[in-house]
Design a protein around this motif. Sequence first.
Motif, PDB file in Angstrom:
ATOM      1  N   GLU A  16      -4.439  11.324  -3.137  1.00  0.00           N
ATOM      2  CA  GLU A  16      -5.031  12.461  -3.212  1.00  0.00           C
ATOM      3  C   GLU A  16      -4.394  13.237  -4.605  1.00  0.00           C
ATOM      4  O   GLU A  16      -5.454  13.864  -5.386  1.00  0.00           O
ATOM      5  N   ARG A  26       1.091   5.639   5.988  1.00  0.00           N
ATOM      6  CA  ARG A  26      -0.355   5.734   5.610  1.00  0.00           C
ATOM      7  C   ARG A  26      -0.574   7.225   5.049  1.00  0.00           C
ATOM      8  O   ARG A  26      -1.263   7.470   4.302  1.00  0.00           O
ATOM      9  N   GLU A  27      -0.125   8.279   5.981  1.00  0.00           N
ATOM     10  CA  GLU A  27      -0.018   9.493   5.418  1.00  0.00           C
ATOM     11  C   GLU A  27       0.550   9.856   4.258  1.00  0.00           C
ATOM     12  O   GLU A  27      -0.081  10.690   3.152  1.00  0.00           O
ATOM     13  N   ASN A  28       1.398   9.127   3.799  1.00  0.00           N
ATOM     14  CA  ASN A  28       2.200   9.146   2.470  1.00  0.00           C
ATOM     15  C   ASN A  28       1.273   8.646   1.550  1.00  0.00           C
ATOM     16  O   ASN A  28       1.091   9.214   0.316  1.00  0.00           O
ATOM     17  N   LEU A  62      -1.913   8.527   1.553  1.00  0.00           N
ATOM     18  CA  LEU A  62      -2.801   9.702   1.241  1.00  0.00           C
ATOM     19  C   LEU A  62      -2.476  10.878   0.157  1.00  0.00           C
ATOM     20  O   LEU A  62      -3.392  11.120  -0.425  1.00  0.00           O
ATOM     21  N   SER A  63      -1.394  11.065   0.388  1.00  0.00           N
ATOM     22  CA  SER A  63      -0.703  12.234  -0.269  1.00  0.00           C
ATOM     23  C   SER A  63      -0.818  11.788  -1.710  1.00  0.00           C
ATOM     24  O   SER A  63      -1.351  12.502  -2.570  1.00  0.00           O
ATOM     25  N   LYS A  69      -6.967  12.098   6.642  1.00  0.00           N
ATOM     26  CA  LYS A  69      -6.000  12.939   7.116  1.00  0.00           C
ATOM     27  C   LYS A  69      -6.212  13.402   8.657  1.00  0.00           C
ATOM     28  O   LYS A  69      -5.165  13.434   9.407  1.00  0.00           O
ATOM     29  N   LEU A  88      -5.372  10.356  11.021  1.00  0.00           N
ATOM     30  CA  LEU A  88      -3.968  10.051  10.812  1.00  0.00           C
ATOM     31  C   LEU A  88      -3.361  11.112  11.597  1.00  0.00           C
ATOM     32  O   LEU A  88      -2.177  10.884  12.244  1.00  0.00           O
ATOM     33  N   GLY A  89      -3.616  12.246  11.265  1.00  0.00           N
ATOM     34  CA  GLY A  89      -2.791  13.441  11.713  1.00  0.00           C
ATOM     35  C   GLY A  89      -2.868  13.674  13.502  1.00  0.00           C
ATOM     36  O   GLY A  89      -1.712  13.951  13.893  1.00  0.00           O
ATOM     37  N   ASP A  91      -0.783  10.898  14.712  1.00  0.00           N
ATOM     38  CA  ASP A  91       0.599  11.121  14.721  1.00  0.00           C
ATOM     39  C   ASP A  91       1.087  12.288  15.519  1.00  0.00           C
ATOM     40  O   ASP A  91       2.060  11.977  16.214  1.00  0.00           O
ATOM     41  N   ILE A 125       1.980   4.957  10.672  1.00  0.00           N
ATOM     42  CA  ILE A 125       0.998   5.909  10.384  1.00  0.00           C
ATOM     43  C   ILE A 125       1.497   7.001   9.528  1.00  0.00           C
ATOM     44  O   ILE A 125       0.906   7.440   8.573  1.00  0.00           O
ATOM     45  N   GLY A 126       2.702   7.590   9.487  1.00  0.00           N
ATOM     46  CA  GLY A 126       3.417   8.041   8.562  1.00  0.00           C
ATOM     47  C   GLY A 126       3.477   7.609   7.071  1.00  0.00           C
ATOM     48  O   GLY A 126       3.043   8.348   6.196  1.00  0.00           O
TER      49      GLY A 126
END
Length: 553
Positions: free
Chosen positions: A498, A490-492, A494-495, A70, A73-74, A77, A487-488
């Motif tokens: 998690e 990948r962040e999704n 991760l959510s 996070k 990637l944050g 982003d 990248i967004g």
Amino acid sequence: MRVTQQMLFSRYIYNLNSSLTSLMDLNLKAQTQKNINKPSDDPTGMSRVLDHRDTLRSLEQYQENISTAKGWLGAADESLMQVSTIITRAKELATQAATGTVDGDNREQISYELRSLFEQLVGLSNSEFEDKTIYSGHKVDGKAFEEIMWLTTNDDTFGSSVDFTVNGSSNTTVLVQFVDESGTVAVGDNMNLSAAGVRYSVDGGDTWLTDGSISFTGTQGTLNLPSSGTSVDFHSDAVVKNNDPNDPSVADGTWMWIRPSARYIGDDEDQPPLVDKLGSGVSQLSATASGSFLSQNVTVRIDNSSAVTMDQEINYSYSLDGGINWVTGNVAQADTSANSATLGVANGGILTLASNGTNQLQPGQQFVIRPRSADIELDITSSERITLNSVGKDIFGGIYMDPDTVLSAGGAALTLGSSNAGRVFHSNGAPKMAISIQGDDEYSKNLFEVMGNLVAFAETNNQTGIQQCLANLSEAESEINNAMATIGGRENRLSISETIVEGLELNENSLVSAIEDADVSELMTELAQQQIVYESVLRSTSMIMQLNLGKFI
């Protein structure tokens, strides 16, 4: 049977100790609220608890990896959002500068902010997370990009035909024009670079300097521009067009802009992978690889019992762990291609072998496929990995020197130039210099090249060039938006991961609790009962131990 006092005493002590031990065990369980405090309490249960605790430790590591991912990637982003904001501002400025309602002074004023925006972009391309560069592949300890000088011309023949190296640096764009000093070449006609004169400007074309020169020794030439802080080495002669000696504003001749750009110095994942050959006779074979090999080396071994030609059936194995384990039983069927063979390996990769002196393959020959790797990955579940970083050149573009070029130099130092580097997103057949021709605009999504040209054209009052850059800024912005979407995504992931890990962790804790934790109400009841038992043993033992024969005499 005669019951002695010693027998009575031993039995009393045993009963006392047993009752006390049971009471102490229950006290311990009451303190810890655990049914299992040591393996002997429940060997099978303890084994199950340890297995679940191992799983919990793995889930905790996944949680830590997700937290780290996070952060990476944050940071990516956020930096790309800032890049998008800068591009939007650059488009606003380019729109102003591209109109005919502004003059050279206005474009000069706009150029100051554009150069500042360019420098900001270089800074954002070197963004870090926890002191690690996020756009340089595995080379996280150094910068991903560095500022350099590169060339643009309005002559596509000249830009495509000559290799060059730019030396030095300048805080402003250097505009160069080639002129015939003999007076025999008409304006717009061709002449050799080695016979041309030169004039140049470091203030956007307001004043022109004539102290420059072009000198050739054999096929190597140098363009000296003493007052600019730069020079250009040309690695062959070339044809340029003569400019009007009396009017520098006429664009019938060859112009050249020495302007800012950025060089990518990180890792890449470009195809094709390298192939190392091992074993007898491999020097007479050529080997190439294509397709997907993920990020791991693949070793291919010929398993035939005797030599075979490439049109015969080929038995082979491959290993994904450096030869520790082999996937055997692979067969390339016989065909009519006597001088080449294609072997399929894991993950969709293909190894192509061809004759380079012989078409025979010997038993035991090995071919190590080494794909380029730039990804830093972390496990976020037992079956899923996520990439933390990005390859900067695939987002921002710039100028890039292929690492194979460095390897082929055998350790010799290489100076960056068009003979060993090129503009990202431009194919090998594209001009080595950027091209700016009115009515024949060059398409580019290379952000650093587009911004570098925009700075150059604004500083040299070139309205046509600015219009070309304005169109290309939209293309570069689309490339940035694609990177942000990746990248967004990948962040999704991760959510989602998690949430999955948290659910698994809750389930594992419930299973451990069911095995290990005590029922408090039941435990309190047992503890009260055991206290009564212990007190009863103490009372009865005390009463019986007071009885002896002397009391009845």
